[in-house]
Scaffold this active site. Structure first.
Site, short mmCIF file in Angstrom:
data_model
loop_
_atom_site.label_atom_id
_atom_site.label_comp_id
_atom_site.label_asym_id
_atom_site.label_seq_id
_atom_site.Cartn_x
_atom_site.Cartn_y
_atom_site.Cartn_z
N GLU A 188 -18.05 -10.75 -2.94
CA GLU A 188 -17.01 -10.89 -3.30
C GLU A 188 -16.89 -11.96 -4.45
O GLU A 188 -16.84 -13.04 -4.43
CB GLU A 188 -15.81 -11.22 -2.40
CG GLU A 188 -14.36 -11.21 -2.66
CD GLU A 188 -13.74 -10.16 -3.30
OE1 GLU A 188 -13.68 -9.11 -2.70
OE2 GLU A 188 -13.36 -10.27 -4.43
N LEU A 229 -11.12 -12.75 -0.38
CA LEU A 229 -11.57 -12.03 0.94
C LEU A 229 -10.16 -11.34 1.20
O LEU A 229 -9.02 -11.71 1.20
CB LEU A 229 -11.76 -12.69 2.28
CG LEU A 229 -13.23 -13.39 2.29
CD1 LEU A 229 -13.54 -13.84 3.43
CD2 LEU A 229 -14.26 -12.50 1.66
N THR A 232 -7.42 -6.25 -2.91
CA THR A 232 -6.19 -5.81 -3.57
C THR A 232 -5.07 -5.73 -2.33
O THR A 232 -4.02 -6.35 -2.28
CB THR A 232 -6.04 -4.58 -4.35
OG1 THR A 232 -6.77 -4.63 -5.28
CG2 THR A 232 -4.88 -4.22 -4.80
N GLY A 261 7.30 3.53 -14.73
CA GLY A 261 6.49 4.28 -13.54
C GLY A 261 7.17 4.50 -12.31
O GLY A 261 7.36 3.49 -11.72
N GLY A 262 7.82 5.57 -12.08
CA GLY A 262 8.49 5.82 -10.87
C GLY A 262 7.66 6.47 -9.62
O GLY A 262 8.00 7.31 -9.02
N VAL A 290 8.40 5.30 -22.47
CA VAL A 290 8.50 4.07 -23.60
C VAL A 290 7.59 4.23 -24.74
O VAL A 290 6.58 4.60 -24.78
CB VAL A 290 7.88 2.99 -22.51
CG1 VAL A 290 8.03 1.41 -23.61
CG2 VAL A 290 8.81 2.54 -21.61
N ALA A 348 -5.22 1.87 1.60
CA ALA A 348 -6.04 1.04 2.28
C ALA A 348 -6.70 1.93 3.31
O ALA A 348 -8.03 1.62 3.61
CB ALA A 348 -5.20 -0.12 2.74
N HIS A 357 14.27 9.72 24.52
CA HIS A 357 15.63 9.69 23.96
C HIS A 357 16.14 8.30 24.50
O HIS A 357 15.95 7.77 25.59
CB HIS A 357 16.51 10.58 25.08
CG HIS A 357 17.92 10.58 24.44
ND1 HIS A 357 18.24 11.03 23.22
CD2 HIS A 357 18.99 10.02 25.09
CE1 HIS A 357 19.78 10.71 23.17
NE2 HIS A 357 19.86 10.17 24.26
#
Ligand code: FAD
Ligand code: AMP
Length: 466
Positions: A34, A38, A41, A175-176, A232, A313, A437
Site C-alpha cells: 500500500e 490502509l 479510498t 456532476g449530478g 461548464v 466497495a 408492523h
C-alpha cells in the site's frame, strides 16, 4: 534473505484487504502493498468520511424539525471543525482496525508504490518481490475534466473537499452523480448555497428516472439550484472567487461562487503500475479480467474499481473474495446479477436489479407496483412522508426484475429487496412474506401487492390521485 509470498496484493482498499484476508484464511502466506493509508479510498476518502458527515447533518436536520415532534430545542450552531474532527477520528479508528485485522491473519504490510518489472516480479521502492500469485486492487482516482484546473483548495475533487477548514458560503458542484449529490446534501444542510451542474438531462442518470426526478424535485425545494443538460465552459479563480461560465438550453450563463467541486466521475488507477512490463491487457482504461477475476496473465488477478464500474466497495470485496479463492487453488466465479446500489442523499435512494427503462430495453414486458411512504404508518410517525418503493416485474413470469427505493432508510431497506431479487422471487411470493408492523419494510410488501393492484393500504386504483 528475500521473503517469499504465495499471494501479493497491491492496494489495501476494501477489495485488496478482503482478498488478502481470504487468501490468508485459505492458508496462504500473504503480503499487501500500500502506497497510502490502509483502507483505501473507501475508508479514507470515500464511503466512511462522507457517511460520517452525513450522520452529522442528519442530526442537524432532525434538530431543525424537533418542534414538529413536540420537542423544543435551541441549536447554538454548527461547529464544523468538530464535525470534521469526528469524521477523522472514525476514519482513524477504522484504519487502525484494518491494521489489526491484517496482523491477526499474519499478513505482511509493505509500505510503498508497487510496479511490475515483469510478469513474475514486482518492485516496491528498492525491493523486488517474486510473484507466485498477485491480486491488483489499486482502485480509482477522480477523473478530471479537460480545461478545468483543479487547485485542490478552491476548485476541488472529493478528496480535497474532505480537507475543508470552513463551511463555504457557496459551492458549485460539477456532476449530478452519486458523489456530487451526497456533497450537495451535506453542504445544503450546513447552510451553503449549493448549485449543481449536470451534463445529462437528469441527475443520477443511472437510476430509475422516476426516482431521480423525485430527488431533483426535493433537492430543488430545499434550495439546491440544479441545472441539467448544462456544461461548464470556463472557470477562473480570482480575488477569492470562482467565476464559472456554463452553457445550458438557455445559452451561456455566469455564476460566481466561493468553492467548486469537480465530481464528474472516477477512473481506474493504473498509473505507475508498469502493467506493460507484465503484458497485462487493459481496455477502455480498465484492466480486463474474466469471471474468475484473472487477467490475461495466468496467476495475476485484478479486482475492484481498477476493473471498472460500478465503483462500489461491496462489489470490490465480492471480487476480492473470488480472486483470493482462485489464487489459492479454488474455483470461484463472480456473480454480478445482484449488486445493490446505495446513495446517501437526503432522502436516500437505493436500488437493486433492473430499472423500468433497463427492463424495457432488454425486451421484457413489465408490470410495476408502487407504494408511497406517505401511506406508511411508520414513515408518518417518523415525520418522513417523501418517497416510495417501486417494483419492476416480468409480466409473463411475475419474477421481480428490480426494486427501487427513495425515502427514509432506503439504504437499509434495500437489503431485504436484494435478497428477494437474488432468490428470484415472484411478486406473489414477496407479497405473502410477513413484514413486521409497524416498519418501513411493509412498503416493500405493499409495492409487491400493488403490482397486481391488490395493495391493501392504498385506495382502490380508480380512487387514487397522482
Ligand atoms: P480503493 O479503495 O481505491 O483502494 C485502492 C488502494 O490502492 C488505495 O489505498 C491506493 O493508495 C492503493 N494503490 C494504488 N496504486 C498503488 C500502487 N501502485 N502501489 C501500492 N498501492 C497502490 N462505495 C460504496 O459502496 N458506498 C459508498 O457510500 C461510497 N461512497 C463513496 C464516496 C466517495 C466520496 C468516493 C470517492 C467513493 C465512494 N465509494 C462508495 C466508492 C468506493 O470508495 C470504491 O468503490 C472502493 O473504495 C473501491 O475499492 P478498491 O479496493 O477497488 O480500491
Ligand atoms: P458518477 O458517474 O456517479 O460519478 O457521476 C458523475 C456525473 O457527472 C454524471 O452524472 C455525469 O453525467 C456528470 N458529468 C460528467 N462530465 C460532466 C461535465 N463536463 N459537466 C457536468 N456534468 C458532467
Amino acid at each position: 534473505m528475500k521473503k517469499e509470498f504465495d499471494v501479493l496484493v497491491i492496494g489495501a482498499g476494501p477489495g485488496g484487504y478482503t482478498a488478502a484476508i481470504r487468501a490468508a484464511q485459505l492458508g496462504g502466506r500473504v503480503a499487501i502493498i500500500e502506497k497510502g493509508d490502509l483502507g483505501g479510498t473507501c475508508l479514507n476518502k470515500g464511503c466512511i468520511p462522507t457517511k460520517s458527515l452525513i450522520a452529522s447533518v442528519h442530526v442537524l436536520d432532525w434538530l431543525k424539525k424537533a418542534e414538529e415532534f413536540g420537542i423544543k430545542v435551541e441549536t447554538k450552531g454548527v461547529d464544523f471543525s468538530a464535525i470534521m474532527a469526528r469524521q477523522e477520528k472514525i476514519v482513524k479508528q477504522l484504519r487502525n482496525g484494518v491494521g489489526v485485522l491484517l496482523k491477526s491473519y499474519g499478513i505482511e504490510v509493505i509500505k510503498g508504490r508497487a510496479s511490475f518489472i515483469s510478469p513474475s516480479e514486482i518492485k516496491v521502492e528498492d525491493n523486488t518481490f517474486n510473484i507466485q500469485k498477485c491480486i491488483i486492487a489499486t482502485g480509482s482516482i477522480p477523473s478530471p475534466i479537460p480545461g478545468i484546473d483543479i487547485d485542490g483548495e478552491n476548485i476541488m475533487t472529493s478528496d480535497d473537499i474532505l480537507e475543508l477548514g470552513q463551511i463555504p458560503s457557496s459551492l458549485l458542484i460539477i456532476g449530478g452523480g452519486v458523489i456530487g449529490l451526497e456533497f450537495a446534501c451535506i453542504f445544503q444542510v450546513l447552510g451553503t448555497k449549493v448549485m449543481v451542474i449536470e451534463a445529462l438531462p437528469r441527475i443520477l442518470p443511472g437510476e430509475d428516472r422516476e426516482l431521480s426526478r423525485m430527488l431533483e424535485r426535493i433537492l430543488k425545494s430545499k434550495g439546491i439550484d440544479i441545472k441539467t443538460s448544462a456544461r461548464v465552459k470556463e472557470m477562473t479563480y480570482t480575488n477569492s472567487e470562482i467565476e464559472i461560465t456554463f452553457e445550458s438550453a438557455n445559452g451561456l450563463d455566469k455564476v460566481v461562487v466561493e468553492k467548486a467541486l469537480v465530481a464528474t466521475g472516477r477512473k481506474p488507477c493504473l498509473q505507475e503500475l508498469g502493467l506493460e512490463h507484465a503484458g497485462i491487457v487493459c481496455e477502455g482504461g480498465r484492466i480486463v479480467v474474466d469471471e474468475k477475476m484473472e487477467t490475461n496473465i495466468k496467476g495475476i488477478y485484478a479486482i475492484g474499481d481498477v476493473v471498472g464500474t460500478p465503483f462500489l466497495a461491496h462489489k470490490a470485496c465480492a471480487e476480492g473474495m473470488v480472486a483470493a479463492e482462485n489464487a489459492m487453488g479454488k474455483h470461484a466465479t463472480i456473480d454480478y446479477k445482484v449488486i445493490p446500489g446505495c446513495i446517501f442523499t437526503l432522502p436516500e435512494i437505493a436500488s437493486v436489479g433492473l430499472n423500468e427503462d433497463e427492463a424495457r430495453e432488454r425486451g421484457y414486458e413489465i408490470k410495476i407496483g408502487k407504494f408511497p411512504f406517505m401511506a406508511s404508518g411508520k414513515a408518518m410517525t417518523m415525520g418522513e412522508k417523501n418517497g416510495f418503493v417501486k417494483i419492476v416485474a416480468d409480466k409473463e413470469t411475475d419474477k421481480i426484475l428490480g426494486i427501487h427505493i427513495i425515502g427514509p432508510h432506503a439504504t437499509e431497506l434495500i437489503n431485504g429487496a436484494a435478497l428477494a431479487v437474488k432468490l428470484e422471487c415472484t411478486t406473489a411470493e414477496l407479497d405473502r412474506f410477513l413484514f413486521p408492523h409497524p416498519t418501513l419494510s411493509e412498503a416493500i410488501g405493499q409495492a409487491a401487492l400493488d403490482v397486481h393492484k391488490r395493495a391493501t393500504d392504498l385506495p382502490k386504483a380508480k380512487f387514487r390521485h397522482g
